[in-house]
Design an enzyme around this catalytic site. Sequence first.
Site, mmCIF file in Angstrom:
data_model
loop_
_atom_site.group_PDB
_atom_site.id
_atom_site.type_symbol
_atom_site.label_atom_id
_atom_site.label_comp_id
_atom_site.label_asym_id
_atom_site.label_seq_id
_atom_site.Cartn_x
_atom_site.Cartn_y
_atom_site.Cartn_z
ATOM 1 N N THR A 133 0.509 -1.017 -0.037
ATOM 2 C CA THR A 133 -0.063 -0.086 -0.193
ATOM 3 C C THR A 133 0.927 1.214 -0.073
ATOM 4 O O THR A 133 -0.170 2.504 -0.312
ATOM 5 C CB THR A 133 -1.042 -0.351 1.722
ATOM 6 O OG1 THR A 133 -1.482 -1.154 1.255
ATOM 7 C CG2 THR A 133 -1.833 1.312 1.326
ATOM 8 N N TYR A 178 5.958 -12.478 4.652
ATOM 9 C CA TYR A 178 4.888 -11.731 3.907
ATOM 10 C C TYR A 178 4.717 -12.078 2.734
ATOM 11 O O TYR A 178 5.087 -12.839 1.216
ATOM 12 C CB TYR A 178 4.805 -10.045 3.756
ATOM 13 C CG TYR A 178 3.524 -9.753 2.957
ATOM 14 C CD1 TYR A 178 2.603 -9.423 2.797
ATOM 15 C CD2 TYR A 178 3.815 -8.106 2.245
ATOM 16 C CE1 TYR A 178 1.312 -9.290 2.410
ATOM 17 C CE2 TYR A 178 3.094 -7.455 1.803
ATOM 18 C CZ TYR A 178 1.794 -7.573 1.304
ATOM 19 O OH TYR A 178 0.698 -7.077 1.298
ATOM 20 N N LYS A 187 2.532 -12.760 7.416
ATOM 21 C CA LYS A 187 0.821 -12.029 7.375
ATOM 22 C C LYS A 187 0.577 -12.905 6.512
ATOM 23 O O LYS A 187 1.644 -12.789 5.258
ATOM 24 C CB LYS A 187 1.404 -10.929 6.522
ATOM 25 C CG LYS A 187 0.755 -9.713 5.936
ATOM 26 C CD LYS A 187 0.147 -8.889 5.597
ATOM 27 C CE LYS A 187 -0.586 -7.805 4.957
ATOM 28 N NZ LYS A 187 0.174 -7.033 4.541
#
Length: 300
Positions: A46, A134, A162
């Site tokens: 993001t 991740y 994650k």
Amino acid sequence: MEWRGYIPAITTPFAADGELDLAALGRLLEWLYGEGMHGLVVAGTTGEWPSMSPAERKALFAAVGDQMTGKLPLLAGCSAFTAREAIDFAQAAADHGFGGILVTPPPYFLPSEDEIHGFYADISAHTPLPICVYNWPPGTGIDMSLDLLERLADLEHVVAIKQSTSDLRRFVTTFFALNERVRVFGHTMDEPGLALLESRGGDGTMGAGGVLGRDHPDFYNHLWAGDVDAARECGLRDRLILDQWYTPTLVGRFGSGPAILKAALDVQGLPGGHVRAPLRDVSAQDRERIRETMVALGRV
């Protein structure tokens, strides 16, 4: 290790000319802190890390660290094409008060499982900070298997995963296999997520942007306080933006994730700013759709 609850992967404000807007970043950080976020991820997906130079990413870490160290847990997005680059970013993050790093497998190359393990092993051997692995299939083209995640969980500095899959079964399988060894982030803030959190506990969600403010951390705050109905209400508000702005596979309906989230901040009078090329800001028509969602949620 105080990583738990709602930890947004925040946007990175850019000015109209594409330059990093540190003044807007400072205002965004204070708003997120005032809304009670449980931590921050900086320069993640993001945060548009691929469009930043190494110097810019380090400047971002410096600015966030100077303003937020000691206030919230800070995780630095250190994804890179090589372990050497990721380690360099991790050192910069450590120098500015961050408490951990978030790292995807190297994108584009589509490395094998042994190569991915070697990549994380190199980082683990040299990083000054704990690692959150991740798994982000839409962005890397790699969906790490449970066998590989189990191997990565054995690395010395890997403390969290994650698991950003849109497949609930994949997440649940990962959670049950690894939650007693590492923290597992990716709980959905809906009925399946509530059921899992109530029955087995869990660590939290590293969500995108925190654009609903206090609603996001309050999902966990209410749950921890035993008020499941209040948590459910927060989760329903989060589900509305997911359903209206994203496809079931977490692809933005109006453009890229950062562009959508920046528009959502802008319509609230908050510092969203522009995305950086090759991404494009959402159209005026789509911005109005985003505004309508925020009006329905009472945010505008």
